[in-house]
Design a protein around this motif. Structure first.
Motif, mmCIF file in Angstrom:
data_model
loop_
_atom_site.group_PDB
_atom_site.id
_atom_site.type_symbol
_atom_site.label_atom_id
_atom_site.label_comp_id
_atom_site.label_asym_id
_atom_site.label_seq_id
_atom_site.Cartn_x
_atom_site.Cartn_y
_atom_site.Cartn_z
ATOM 1 N N PHE A 105 80.792 28.583 -27.358
ATOM 2 C CA PHE A 105 81.647 29.640 -27.887
ATOM 3 C C PHE A 105 82.660 29.105 -28.896
ATOM 4 O O PHE A 105 82.836 29.708 -29.964
ATOM 5 C CB PHE A 105 82.357 30.367 -26.740
ATOM 6 N N PRO A 106 83.369 27.993 -28.631
ATOM 7 C CA PRO A 106 84.288 27.477 -29.646
ATOM 8 C C PRO A 106 83.607 27.133 -30.968
ATOM 9 O O PRO A 106 84.191 27.331 -32.044
ATOM 10 C CB PRO A 106 84.883 26.231 -28.983
ATOM 11 N N LEU A 107 82.373 26.624 -30.930
ATOM 12 C CA LEU A 107 81.667 26.318 -32.175
ATOM 13 C C LEU A 107 81.374 27.589 -32.968
ATOM 14 O O LEU A 107 81.552 27.635 -34.195
ATOM 15 C CB LEU A 107 80.375 25.570 -31.870
ATOM 16 N N VAL A 108 80.919 28.626 -32.279
ATOM 17 C CA VAL A 108 80.666 29.899 -32.959
ATOM 18 C C VAL A 108 81.982 30.486 -33.472
ATOM 19 O O VAL A 108 82.047 31.030 -34.585
ATOM 20 C CB VAL A 108 79.956 30.878 -32.014
ATOM 21 N N LEU A 109 83.039 30.358 -32.682
ATOM 22 C CA LEU A 109 84.339 30.871 -33.095
ATOM 23 C C LEU A 109 84.833 30.172 -34.365
ATOM 24 O O LEU A 109 85.353 30.820 -35.282
ATOM 25 C CB LEU A 109 85.348 30.682 -31.957
ATOM 26 N N ARG A 110 84.658 28.881 -34.415
ATOM 27 C CA ARG A 110 85.078 28.140 -35.607
ATOM 28 C C ARG A 110 84.271 28.571 -36.832
ATOM 29 O O ARG A 110 84.808 28.684 -37.935
ATOM 30 C CB ARG A 110 84.935 26.645 -35.379
ATOM 31 N N ALA A 111 82.976 28.809 -36.650
ATOM 32 C CA ALA A 111 82.134 29.248 -37.761
ATOM 33 C C ALA A 111 82.538 30.641 -38.244
ATOM 34 O O ALA A 111 82.655 30.882 -39.457
ATOM 35 C CB ALA A 111 80.668 29.232 -37.340
ATOM 36 N N GLY A 159 89.769 20.956 -31.499
ATOM 37 C CA GLY A 159 88.808 20.104 -30.830
ATOM 38 C C GLY A 159 89.242 19.829 -29.399
ATOM 39 O O GLY A 159 90.288 20.292 -28.931
ATOM 40 N N TYR A 160 88.428 19.052 -28.704
ATOM 41 C CA TYR A 160 88.746 18.732 -27.311
ATOM 42 C C TYR A 160 89.834 17.675 -27.196
ATOM 43 O O TYR A 160 90.653 17.716 -26.268
ATOM 44 C CB TYR A 160 87.482 18.249 -26.593
ATOM 45 N N PHE A 161 89.865 16.755 -28.121
ATOM 46 C CA PHE A 161 90.815 15.639 -28.033
ATOM 47 C C PHE A 161 91.481 15.426 -29.399
ATOM 48 O O PHE A 161 91.182 14.461 -30.101
ATOM 49 C CB PHE A 161 90.095 14.362 -27.582
ATOM 50 N N PRO A 162 92.374 16.323 -29.813
ATOM 51 C CA PRO A 162 92.995 16.199 -31.131
ATOM 52 C C PRO A 162 93.859 14.937 -31.217
ATOM 53 O O PRO A 162 94.654 14.658 -30.322
ATOM 54 C CB PRO A 162 93.849 17.464 -31.239
ATOM 55 N N GLY A 163 93.683 14.187 -32.279
ATOM 56 C CA GLY A 163 94.465 12.970 -32.439
ATOM 57 C C GLY A 163 94.216 11.957 -31.341
ATOM 58 O O GLY A 163 95.120 11.209 -30.969
ATOM 59 N N PHE A 221 94.495 41.151 -26.250
ATOM 60 C CA PHE A 221 93.197 40.518 -26.081
ATOM 61 C C PHE A 221 93.290 38.999 -25.962
ATOM 62 O O PHE A 221 92.269 38.339 -25.753
ATOM 63 C CB PHE A 221 92.293 40.855 -27.276
ATOM 64 N N GLN A 222 94.476 38.441 -26.103
ATOM 65 C CA GLN A 222 94.622 36.992 -26.205
ATOM 66 C C GLN A 222 95.368 36.436 -24.996
ATOM 67 O O GLN A 222 96.553 36.119 -25.071
ATOM 68 C CB GLN A 222 95.331 36.638 -27.516
ATOM 69 N N HIS A 223 94.645 36.341 -23.888
ATOM 70 C CA HIS A 223 95.221 35.827 -22.645
ATOM 71 C C HIS A 223 94.274 34.816 -22.018
ATOM 72 O O HIS A 223 93.073 34.776 -22.298
ATOM 73 C CB HIS A 223 95.472 36.965 -21.645
ATOM 74 N N TRP A 224 94.826 33.981 -21.157
ATOM 75 C CA TRP A 224 94.101 33.122 -20.249
ATOM 76 C C TRP A 224 93.079 32.237 -20.959
ATOM 77 O O TRP A 224 93.427 31.428 -21.806
ATOM 78 C CB TRP A 224 93.459 33.962 -19.134
ATOM 79 N N ASP A 225 91.800 32.368 -20.645
ATOM 80 C CA ASP A 225 90.798 31.453 -21.202
ATOM 81 C C ASP A 225 90.731 31.498 -22.717
ATOM 82 O O ASP A 225 90.300 30.528 -23.350
ATOM 83 C CB ASP A 225 89.413 31.768 -20.632
ATOM 84 N N TRP A 226 91.143 32.602 -23.312
ATOM 85 C CA TRP A 226 91.118 32.688 -24.769
ATOM 86 C C TRP A 226 91.944 31.571 -25.401
ATOM 87 O O TRP A 226 91.548 31.016 -26.443
ATOM 88 C CB TRP A 226 91.626 34.044 -25.240
ATOM 89 N N ASP A 227 93.066 31.233 -24.804
ATOM 90 C CA ASP A 227 93.895 30.162 -25.355
ATOM 91 C C ASP A 227 93.124 28.850 -25.418
ATOM 92 O O ASP A 227 93.224 28.095 -26.390
ATOM 93 C CB ASP A 227 95.165 29.994 -24.521
ATOM 94 N N HIS A 228 92.340 28.554 -24.385
ATOM 95 C CA HIS A 228 91.543 27.334 -24.376
ATOM 96 C C HIS A 228 90.484 27.364 -25.483
ATOM 97 O O HIS A 228 90.281 26.374 -26.194
ATOM 98 C CB HIS A 228 90.870 27.141 -23.019
ATOM 99 N N PHE A 229 89.790 28.496 -25.604
ATOM 100 C CA PHE A 229 88.750 28.596 -26.629
ATOM 101 C C PHE A 229 89.329 28.425 -28.030
ATOM 102 O O PHE A 229 88.747 27.735 -28.875
ATOM 103 C CB PHE A 229 88.026 29.937 -26.515
ATOM 104 N N GLN A 230 90.476 29.043 -28.262
ATOM 105 C CA GLN A 230 91.080 28.930 -29.594
ATOM 106 C C GLN A 230 91.533 27.492 -29.867
ATOM 107 O O GLN A 230 91.337 26.974 -30.967
ATOM 108 C CB GLN A 230 92.266 29.883 -29.726
ATOM 109 N N HIS A 231 92.127 26.858 -28.862
ATOM 110 C CA HIS A 231 92.579 25.475 -29.054
ATOM 111 C C HIS A 231 91.404 24.542 -29.336
ATOM 112 O O HIS A 231 91.492 23.657 -30.191
ATOM 113 C CB HIS A 231 93.343 25.001 -27.817
#
Length: 416
Positions: free
Chosen positions: A126-132, A103-107, A88-98
């Motif tokens: 989606f990333p905000l809901v995922l983090r919650a 965040g968008y600009f870590p460090g 289940f962890q391919h393609w766009d999922w990597d972006h959402f998890q990162h």
């Protein structure tokens, strides 16, 4: 002989039984009964059938994912199937998890200019809901699946209600949901992608607008816009619906609410501008990573056709480009049907979606986007009610494609 009294007050009464406090079993029974009563008020038998159908198709996708691990092991040399949730962890999922994790600009990193990391292209909903959800579900992959599982249940119930509004037949809602859940790209409703969450917001927004609950409708649409840019297409369609209802309601008070869906995009653009100096960084990231720069519709069709039947056949991706072409034809046909029926809000929604997808360098993600065209599933349900053989034809034709598309994603062979 004393007269016989007909007044019940004169009749002798048996002694009253002593009052006893309910025991634990009685109280538990009342609680369970009360929960069942409250649940029954919210879910009618048709809704329960919809949820059972939804759960059954989820089981089918999970079984497919489990089998894919063994048919296509992560390490063919050792036949190692890999982690349980790895399919289940391919393609766009990597972006959402990162994004959810870093965040968008870590460090203070970025702006990203690489072909493989274009995280600015993805909206933050989606990333905000995922983090919650990750706060409650420690595993990132399971958290993403949980979001899609719950969101999908909300979406199918809403789709059934919208269908029943258009079609009086009691079977119509179930037919629309069935066609939706077994459609070729239905796997994306079960993985950590945005489609299920978007529909869980967009379809209730549509229902609220039909009932003239404009503050709720536009608040849900704003939330949908935070998930996908398609929320703006929904906002435009609801604006058309509002204008059409003015003839009967003469009520302009909800008008300011129509601007609410633009707020998430404005805030996201402002955030990206502060870090990249570019108000349209999300759009430029899509151009950089997925060739979504503007081209005329005939150029986009030509480029996609070349990849579908030209040199891309040697890369294994020709089939995906062929699916893009077929879905575009289906979308245009749907647009014509909606326009002929004068269903102008739905026409605007589908037209904007087709314009956005059909004016890039080549077609990308149109089969996935078709999941968001709920008028399509309603139209197919109506067709199947008029022609009984259509349901069988649809299921027998689409089911193999659905399996192929699911295996393509679950084994990392997907494109688009």
């Amino acid at each position: 002989m004393p007269p016989i009294s007909t007044d019940v007050r004169d009749e002798p009464h048996p002694p009253a039984a002593p009052r006893r406090s309910p025991g634990p079993a009685t109280r538990a029974g009342r609680v369970r009964w009360g929960l069942r009563v409250r649940a029954s008020r919210r879910l009618n038998p048709g809704d329960r059938d919809i949820l059972w159908l939804y759960l059954s198709t989820r089981i089918g996708i999970w079984v497919t994912a489990y089998c894919a691990r063994w048919l296509f092991p992560s390490d063919p040399a050792t036949q190692d199937p890999g982690a349980l949730l790895a399919p289940f962890q391919h393609w766009d999922w990597d972006h959402f998890q990162h994004i959810a994790d870093q965040g968008y600009f870590p460090g203070q990193a970025g702006p990203w200019q690489s072909d493989w990391d274009n995280r600015e292209a993805f909206f933050p909903g989606f990333p905000l809901v995922l983090r919650a959800v990750h706060l409650l579900v420690p595993d990132w992959g399971l958290a993403g699946l949980t979001i899609s599982f719950v969101s999908g249940a909300v979406a199918v119930l809403a789709l059934a209600r919208i269908t029943r509004h258009h079609l009086p037949d009691a079977e119509a809602g179930r037919r629309a949901v069935l066609f939706f859940l077994v459609s070729p790209c239905a796997v994306f409703l079960a993985v950590g992608y945005t489609e299920a969450l978007f529909l869980a917001l967009a379809l209730p927004a549509w229902i609220a607008a039909q009932r003239h609950h404009w503050p709720l409708a536009m608040a849900l649409t704003a939330a949908a816009t935070a998930v996908r840019v398609s929320g703006l297409f929904l906002a435009a369609a609801l604006a058309v619906h509002f204008l059409l209802t003015l003839r009967s309601t003469r009520n302009l008070r909800p008008l300011p609410w129509l601007a609410l869906p633009a707020l998430p995009l404005a805030l996201f653009s402002w955030y990206l501008r502060a870090h990249t100096g570019d108000w349209m960084a999300w759009k430029h990231a899509q151009e950089r990573g997925w060739f979504r720069s503007f081209h005329t519709p005939w150029e986009a069709w030509s480029n996609t056709w070349s990849n579908a039947f030209g040199h891309a056949q040697s890369t294994g991706y020709a089939f995906m480009f062929q699916a893009e072409l077929v879905t575009m034809v289906v979308g245009v046909a749907l647009l014509v049907v909606l326009a002929r029926k004068r269903r102008w809000p739905e026409t605007v929604y589908v037209a904007l979606s087709l314009c956005a997808l059909g004016t890039s360098f080549w077609y990308v993600s149109i089969p996935r986007a078709a999941l968001l065209w709920w008028p399509l599933w309603i139209a197919l349900a109506a067709w199947s009610l008029r022609s009984p053989r259509f349901k069988t034809l649809y299921l027998c034709t689409v089911a193999p494609l659905t399996t192929v598309f699911a295996l393509s994603f679950l084994t990392g062979r997907w494109t688009g």
